[in-house]
Write a protein that holds these residues in place. Structure first.
Motif, short mmCIF file in Angstrom:
data_model
loop_
_atom_site.label_atom_id
_atom_site.label_comp_id
_atom_site.label_asym_id
_atom_site.label_seq_id
_atom_site.Cartn_x
_atom_site.Cartn_y
_atom_site.Cartn_z
N ARG A 42 -4.13 6.26 0.35
CA ARG A 42 -4.98 7.06 1.23
C ARG A 42 -6.16 7.69 0.49
O ARG A 42 -7.00 8.34 1.09
CB ARG A 42 -4.14 8.14 1.93
CG ARG A 42 -3.13 7.53 2.91
CD ARG A 42 -2.21 8.56 3.53
NE ARG A 42 -1.28 7.95 4.47
CZ ARG A 42 -0.15 7.35 4.13
NH1 ARG A 42 0.18 7.27 2.85
NH2 ARG A 42 0.63 6.81 5.03
N ASP A 64 -8.99 -7.46 6.42
CA ASP A 64 -8.67 -8.03 7.74
C ASP A 64 -8.17 -9.47 7.59
O ASP A 64 -7.20 -9.87 8.25
CB ASP A 64 -9.90 -8.00 8.64
CG ASP A 64 -10.28 -6.60 9.09
OD1 ASP A 64 -9.44 -5.68 8.95
OD2 ASP A 64 -11.42 -6.42 9.57
N GLU A 78 -1.71 -0.19 3.07
CA GLU A 78 -1.68 1.02 3.90
C GLU A 78 -1.35 0.68 5.35
O GLU A 78 -0.76 1.49 6.07
CB GLU A 78 -3.04 1.73 3.85
CG GLU A 78 -3.05 3.06 4.59
CD GLU A 78 -4.37 3.80 4.47
OE1 GLU A 78 -4.42 4.97 4.89
OE2 GLU A 78 -5.35 3.22 3.95
N ARG A 79 -1.69 -0.52 5.79
CA ARG A 79 -1.45 -0.93 7.17
C ARG A 79 -0.03 -1.45 7.39
O ARG A 79 0.37 -1.70 8.54
CB ARG A 79 -2.43 -2.03 7.57
CG ARG A 79 -3.90 -1.63 7.48
CD ARG A 79 -4.79 -2.83 7.74
NE ARG A 79 -6.19 -2.58 7.44
CZ ARG A 79 -7.15 -3.49 7.58
NH1 ARG A 79 -6.86 -4.71 8.00
NH2 ARG A 79 -8.41 -3.19 7.27
N GLU A 97 -4.64 -9.41 5.95
CA GLU A 97 -3.63 -8.92 6.90
C GLU A 97 -3.31 -10.00 7.93
O GLU A 97 -2.14 -10.21 8.28
CB GLU A 97 -4.12 -7.66 7.59
CG GLU A 97 -3.08 -7.08 8.55
CD GLU A 97 -3.59 -5.89 9.33
OE1 GLU A 97 -2.75 -5.13 9.86
OE2 GLU A 97 -4.82 -5.71 9.42
N ASP A 106 4.11 -1.77 7.69
CA ASP A 106 5.07 -0.91 8.41
C ASP A 106 5.67 0.12 7.46
O ASP A 106 5.47 0.09 6.24
CB ASP A 106 6.17 -1.76 9.06
CG ASP A 106 7.02 -2.50 8.04
OD1 ASP A 106 7.49 -1.87 7.07
OD2 ASP A 106 7.22 -3.71 8.22
N ASP A 110 -5.92 -1.42 1.25
CA ASP A 110 -6.00 -1.23 2.70
C ASP A 110 -4.91 -2.00 3.42
O ASP A 110 -4.31 -1.50 4.38
CB ASP A 110 -7.37 -1.70 3.20
CG ASP A 110 -8.50 -0.73 2.86
OD1 ASP A 110 -8.19 0.40 2.42
OD2 ASP A 110 -9.68 -1.11 3.01
N VAL A 111 -4.64 -3.24 2.96
CA VAL A 111 -3.59 -4.04 3.59
C VAL A 111 -2.24 -3.33 3.45
O VAL A 111 -1.47 -3.24 4.42
CB VAL A 111 -3.52 -5.45 2.97
CG1 VAL A 111 -2.31 -6.21 3.51
CG2 VAL A 111 -4.80 -6.22 3.26
N LYS A 124 -13.26 -4.18 3.85
CA LYS A 124 -12.61 -4.19 5.16
C LYS A 124 -12.49 -5.62 5.69
O LYS A 124 -11.44 -6.00 6.23
CB LYS A 124 -13.38 -3.33 6.16
CG LYS A 124 -12.69 -3.26 7.54
CD LYS A 124 -13.49 -2.43 8.51
CE LYS A 124 -12.73 -2.34 9.85
NZ LYS A 124 -12.39 -3.67 10.42
N LYS A 167 2.97 2.65 -1.05
CA LYS A 167 1.83 3.45 -0.64
C LYS A 167 1.70 4.71 -1.48
O LYS A 167 0.61 5.14 -1.84
CB LYS A 167 1.94 3.81 0.84
CG LYS A 167 1.89 2.61 1.77
CD LYS A 167 2.16 3.00 3.22
CE LYS A 167 2.31 1.77 4.10
NZ LYS A 167 2.60 2.13 5.51
#
Length: 236
Positions: free
Chosen positions: A199, A217, A181-182, A220, A184, A178-179, A213, A193
């Motif tokens: 995804r 968070d 994917e976030r 990140e 840049d 997830d990190v 999640k 990715k």
């Protein structure tokens, strides 16, 4: 696959460890320091010696690519001059490093990892190709977890690419995916990715997804805080 530092215009740059080693005035002879560290290793001296060896190897390779870039006028002349100056200064300091000294890298990396030196987990993983002996697996995994929590991009990427083989839980794997994917949309991040197919989520329960999640968070936030601190130091 390891992260590669590049400047905004796409030209190669010396890694952070190379800059620290190149700017040091405490070291008169790198080869002597490496031999001393091999003979009486401590976590600190082992990490420093490992940085020296890695930076010397980088400098040797980088000089050639910078000369080619200068020939093709691919880099602004002032930027190129600064890069060449740093690489050549480091290369001169590395003249006492012999080929057989690179065999100490595994020893240095392990000592630095066991001593919990910053950056040692990614360095050790790179040396052993993220396939450590069984007795070192938990040390590598815990080191990568700690470095990820401290905002290390390299550690987060390493967990995403190699975590499954090291025993990372599905919750942790989803979090680091997830990190990423976030991140840049730089060419390197987009390639990551794609490789990880970020995804496509892992099969987790709702509770596990919530845990992933929350962990993502935190990772990140640490990553961004570390990046902001680095930018502030550069600006200062």
């Amino acid at each position: 696959m390891q992260p590669v530092d590049r400047s905004r215009n796409g030209s190669p740059e010396l890694p952070p460890s190379a800059g620290k080693v190149a700017s040091s005035t405490a070291l008169v002879d790198y080869g002597q320091f490496v031999l001393m560290a091999a003979g009486a290793p401590t976590p600190e001296s082992s990490k420093r010696a490992l940085d020296i060896l890695n930076s010397c190897e980088t400098a040797n390779k980088l000089n050639a690519s910078l000369e080619r870039a200068r020939g093709g006028n691919k880099i602004h002349s002032e930027k190129l001059a600064a890069l060449l100056g740093d690489a050549q200064q480091l290369q001169r300091s590395c003249q006492s490093i012999t080929a057989d000294m690179y065999a100490y890298r595994a020893q240095f990396a392990q000592a630095a990892l066991l001593g919990a030196m910053p950056g040692a987990a990614v360095a050790y993983g790179t040396v052993v190709d993220f396939k450590p002996p069984a007795e070192m697996r938990i040390h590598l995994l815990n080191g990568l977890r700690a470095e990820s929590a401290a905002g290390s991009y390299g550690a987060i990427v390493s967990l995403a690419l190699h975590g499954a083989e090291l025993g990372v839980s599905n919750v942790e794997m989803q979090a680091v995916r997830d990190v990423i994917e976030r991140l840049d949309s730089s060419a390197q991040n987009e390639m990551l990715k794609s490789i990880l197919d970020v995804r496509r989520p892992l099969e987790l329960s709702q509770q596990e997804n919530d845990q992933a999640k929350r962990l993502a968070d935190r990772l990140e936030a640490a990553l961004r805080a570390r990046s902001d601190a680095r930018k502030a130091r550069s600006a200062g």
